[in-house]
Design a protein around this motif. Structure first.
Motif, short mmCIF file in Angstrom:
data_model
loop_
_atom_site.label_atom_id
_atom_site.label_comp_id
_atom_site.label_asym_id
_atom_site.label_seq_id
_atom_site.Cartn_x
_atom_site.Cartn_y
_atom_site.Cartn_z
N THR A 112 25.63 34.96 37.54
CA THR A 112 26.38 35.73 36.54
C THR A 112 26.92 37.00 37.18
OG1 THR A 112 24.39 36.91 35.82
CG2 THR A 112 24.95 34.87 34.65
N GLY A 113 28.01 37.49 36.65
CA GLY A 113 28.58 38.70 37.23
C GLY A 113 29.86 39.11 36.55
N THR A 114 30.70 39.80 37.30
CA THR A 114 31.91 40.39 36.74
C THR A 114 33.11 40.18 37.66
OG1 THR A 114 30.58 42.13 35.71
CG2 THR A 114 32.95 42.50 35.86
N LEU A 115 34.20 39.74 37.07
CA LEU A 115 35.48 39.65 37.75
C LEU A 115 36.38 40.71 37.12
CD1 LEU A 115 37.60 38.15 39.58
CD2 LEU A 115 38.08 36.71 37.58
N THR A 116 36.83 41.66 37.91
CA THR A 116 37.63 42.76 37.38
C THR A 116 39.09 42.61 37.76
OG1 THR A 116 35.71 44.24 37.55
CG2 THR A 116 37.86 45.27 37.25
N LEU A 117 39.95 42.53 36.74
CA LEU A 117 41.39 42.38 36.95
C LEU A 117 42.10 43.62 36.42
CD1 LEU A 117 41.87 38.71 35.63
CD2 LEU A 117 41.39 39.44 37.98
N ASN A 118 42.87 44.26 37.27
CA ASN A 118 43.62 45.46 36.87
C ASN A 118 42.73 46.47 36.15
OD1 ASN A 118 45.84 44.19 37.92
ND2 ASN A 118 46.86 43.81 35.97
N GLY A 119 41.52 46.63 36.67
CA GLY A 119 40.60 47.62 36.12
C GLY A 119 39.85 47.17 34.88
N LYS A 120 40.06 45.93 34.44
CA LYS A 120 39.42 45.44 33.21
C LYS A 120 38.44 44.31 33.55
CE LYS A 120 43.46 46.68 30.46
NZ LYS A 120 44.54 46.20 29.57
N PRO A 121 37.18 44.42 33.12
CA PRO A 121 36.16 43.45 33.52
C PRO A 121 36.12 42.19 32.63
CG PRO A 121 35.16 45.19 32.24
CD PRO A 121 36.60 45.57 32.38
N LEU A 122 35.85 41.08 33.29
CA LEU A 122 35.55 39.82 32.61
C LEU A 122 34.14 39.42 33.01
CD1 LEU A 122 38.78 39.74 33.30
CD2 LEU A 122 38.57 37.31 32.75
N GLY A 123 33.30 39.10 32.05
CA GLY A 123 32.00 38.55 32.38
C GLY A 123 32.17 37.10 32.78
N VAL A 124 31.51 36.68 33.86
CA VAL A 124 31.65 35.31 34.33
C VAL A 124 30.29 34.70 34.64
CG1 VAL A 124 33.95 35.71 35.28
CG2 VAL A 124 31.94 36.04 36.73
N GLU A 125 30.26 33.37 34.62
CA GLU A 125 29.02 32.63 34.92
C GLU A 125 29.39 31.39 35.71
OE1 GLU A 125 25.86 32.03 31.86
OE2 GLU A 125 26.39 29.92 32.14
N LEU A 126 28.74 31.16 36.85
CA LEU A 126 28.97 29.98 37.67
C LEU A 126 27.76 29.05 37.59
CD1 LEU A 126 30.66 31.38 40.91
CD2 LEU A 126 31.64 30.93 38.65
N ASP A 127 28.03 27.77 37.51
CA ASP A 127 26.99 26.76 37.28
C ASP A 127 26.68 25.99 38.56
OD1 ASP A 127 25.36 24.69 36.45
OD2 ASP A 127 26.46 24.35 34.59
N GLY A 128 25.58 26.35 39.23
CA GLY A 128 25.18 25.68 40.46
C GLY A 128 24.48 24.37 40.23
N THR A 129 24.20 24.03 38.98
CA THR A 129 23.60 22.73 38.68
C THR A 129 24.67 21.66 38.59
OG1 THR A 129 21.74 23.74 37.51
CG2 THR A 129 22.24 21.43 37.00
N LYS A 130 25.74 21.95 37.86
CA LYS A 130 26.80 20.97 37.68
C LYS A 130 27.82 20.98 38.82
CE LYS A 130 26.56 20.94 32.63
NZ LYS A 130 27.31 21.20 31.37
N ALA A 131 27.97 22.12 39.48
CA ALA A 131 28.96 22.22 40.56
C ALA A 131 28.37 23.04 41.71
CB ALA A 131 30.24 22.88 40.04
#
Length: 271
Positions: A112-131
């Motif tokens: 889990t973490g954050t992707l920041t675009l143009n100073g604005k954060p998006l919370g993100v989650e990557l699935d290591g079980t399925k991919a």
């Protein structure tokens, strides 16, 4: 005698009118046939264009392609969209580049973490079980700071087809031939990528994934004939940042191209 001549003239006039009406009727029939054919061709062309857009939109461009045309995923753009490059000699089909991390490093893990675009954060989650392979790649790229300063070079805005594509090495949509990997993982059999999906862009083989990814900001349908696109994770918060970018439109009023708003990745961090 005069009446006889008059009757003959009237008869000739009726025949002339009848022949004229028949000629007009035939002309109208031919015109309708012509119009129907033109309409059919126009509809077919529109459907073909839509198919191409759907097929190519996620394909990284070939480094050798100086025209700016996207490589076909052909499946698709796809739409779609043009030339299909041969797999790079540095990354043969079904062989990962040496610098690609092993999928086992992410197997069974959730990042889990954050992707920041143009100073604005998006919370993100990557699935290591399925991919696991995809999660390992993007965890590694995040840890190395690869995404910092990269751009989101492509935006689409069509019914059931809304994505923002990011992570190109040079910001021009071209892939990195020295960093290709596979296989494709966790693809939806029905071709539906719900809003908030984070998936991996690729070219024309299942081992042509790279550093590019796309975010669907609305429910999106994609052809799965050639294997589809790996769903590596999802946006858990801040999807309105992407929808806001989409509302600003695409350059030159297109439905597929560079966003009017330049989009820069300030950071991509995963735990």
């Amino acid at each position: 005698m005069a009446n006889s001549n008059k009757s003959a003239r009237e008869a000739k006039a009726r025949v002339a009118r009848m022949e004229a009406n028949q000629a007009l009727h035939q002309e109208q029939l031919q015109r309708r046939k012509r119009d129907n054919l033109i309409a059919f061709i126009a509809i077919a062309a529109a459907l073909a264009l839509a198919a191409v857009l759907a097929l190519t939109v996620f394909s990284p461009k070939s480094d050798a392609d100086a025209t700016g045309t996207d490589a076909s995923t052909s499946s698709a753009d796809a739409s779609a969209e043009p030339s299909t490059p041969a797999p790079s000699a540095s990354a043969p089909v079904e062989t990962n580049s040496p610098t690609v991390p092993k999928g086992e490093t992410a197997q069974g893990k959730t990042f889990t973490g954050t992707l920041t675009l143009n100073g604005k954060p998006l919370g993100v989650e990557l699935d290591g079980t399925k991919a696991p392979q995809a999660a390992a790649v993007f965890k590694s790229l995040a840890d190395e700071g690869f995404m910092t300063g990269k751009t989101c070079h492509r935006l689409t805005n069509s019914p059931n087809f809304g994505v923002l594509q990011c992570g190109s090495l040079k910001g021009d949509g071209a892939g990195d031939p020295s960093y290709q990997w596979g296989p494709v993982e966790n693809t939806p059999a029905d071709g539906k990528y719900p809003a908030g999906t984070i998936a991996v862009a690729r070219a024309n083989t299942v081992y042509s994934n790279g550093t590019q990814f796309f975010i669907t900001y609305e429910d999106t349908n994609l052809p799965q004939g050639d294997g589809g696109y790996t769903i590596v994770g999802k946006v858990t918060s801040g999807l309105d940042v992407v929808t806001g970018i989409a509302k600003d439109g695409i350059a030159n009023g297109a439905t597929d191209g560079a966003p009017n708003t330049k989009v820069t990745i300030d950071s991509f961090k995963l735990n």
